[in-house]
Design a protein around this motif. Structure first.
Motif, PDB file in Angstrom:
ATOM      1  N   GLU A 195       0.827  -1.211   0.000  1.00 36.26           N
ATOM      2  CA  GLU A 195       0.000   0.000   0.000  1.00 36.26           C
ATOM      3  C   GLU A 195       0.862   1.263   0.000  1.00 36.26           C
ATOM      4  O   GLU A 195       2.021   1.236   0.399  1.00 36.26           O
ATOM      5  N   ALA A 196       0.253   2.343  -0.491  1.00 40.86           N
ATOM      6  CA  ALA A 196       0.818   3.677  -0.323  1.00 40.86           C
ATOM      7  C   ALA A 196       2.207   3.839  -0.902  1.00 40.86           C
ATOM      8  O   ALA A 196       3.184   4.041  -0.196  1.00 40.86           O
ATOM      9  N   VAL A 197       2.294   3.730  -2.218  1.00 46.23           N
ATOM     10  CA  VAL A 197       3.552   4.020  -2.890  1.00 46.23           C
ATOM     11  C   VAL A 197       3.323   5.131  -3.906  1.00 46.23           C
ATOM     12  O   VAL A 197       2.418   5.041  -4.731  1.00 46.23           O
ATOM     13  N   ARG A 198       4.144   6.162  -3.834  1.00 43.86           N
ATOM     14  CA  ARG A 198       4.006   7.268  -4.774  1.00 43.86           C
ATOM     15  C   ARG A 198       4.812   6.977  -6.036  1.00 43.86           C
ATOM     16  O   ARG A 198       5.834   6.284  -6.005  1.00 43.86           O
ATOM     17  N   ALA A 199       4.364   7.524  -7.142  1.00 38.42           N
ATOM     18  CA  ALA A 199       4.990   7.243  -8.431  1.00 38.42           C
ATOM     19  C   ALA A 199       6.415   7.781  -8.496  1.00 38.42           C
ATOM     20  O   ALA A 199       7.285   7.185  -9.134  1.00 38.42           O
TER      21      ALA A 199
END
Lengths: 115, 115
Positions: free
Chosen positions: B56-60
């Motif tokens: 979860e919750a990974v930025r590009a």
DNA sequence: GGTACACATTGACGTTCGTCGATGTTCTGT
DNA sequence: ACAGAACATCGACGAACGTCAATGTGTACC
């Protein structure tokens, strides 16, 4: 193709599962090679057909009419599956038999173990 | 791409396993679409990176430096993974978070159950 | 409102892929 | 030895893919 997929069947060294560790570039390349061999409708139908008949002894000519493809194209797909280590090849007189390599899919399933 | 892979995530209708029955052309096409989304080194590394951090919750932007690819290319790969139903997308302020869709891989593993 | 940031979309380029017809190779039977 | 069958290889073609620079679209902060 840059990296020959045959090397996979030789080493038989399993790729690490997706969840364990970040998966380095070379492991990713090898895993992608296996999955690319599976990522084709005709090749999936070939594998399904062979598996449905007991994973052994399927001649190329019967696949030709099953898929509705030309003989060279079928031969091309079979070659890719053998190179990926998913099918085994053995001559039987004039014809050639193809069988599913036991354990090849268990290997891939293990790597995709993160659901 | 001819058949949009988004339909897969909507219907959620599992493809029949490779061993059960001959696997018709349309099922083969859909399964191949899922596997094609996986059959890329960069996309596998993306999935592995997200899974290693708790799915979860990974930025590009952090994927951009991880892979050493340009920002449009990373965005392209993420789009493919979302279309295949493997990643979920959600905004968080200016950035966008990507997480692994739970159960998506279990689905694929089940289809490959013939080892 | 205006500026800066994070991401998506577009258009283009080279590469790879799936497919085919034509040809080559290997084995069987006469 | 010859003809035919079963499969492999070669060369070519169109389509799809991965990648990038340039540009567009939201969102937040001053």
């Amino acid at each position: 193709m840059a990296t020959p997929l045959i090397a996979l069947a030789e080493t038989a060294e399993p790729c690490c599962a997706l969840g364990e560790g970040p998966l380095g570039p070379e492991d990713a390349e090898r895993l992608a090679g296996q999955l690319a061999a599976l990522a084709d409708p005709m090749r999936l139908r070939v594998l399904s057909h062979i598996a449905a008949q007991g994973c052994e002894a399927v001649r190329a000519c019967e696949l030709e009419e099953l898929l509705g493809l030309s003989q060279p194209t079928v031969s091309h797909h079979l070659k890719k599956l053998v190179e990926a280590g998913l099918l085994s090849r053995s001559r039987a007189g004039r014809s050639v038999h193809y069988g599913v390599v036991p354990g090849a899919f268990a290997e891939i399933r293990r790597v995709l173990d993160l659901g």
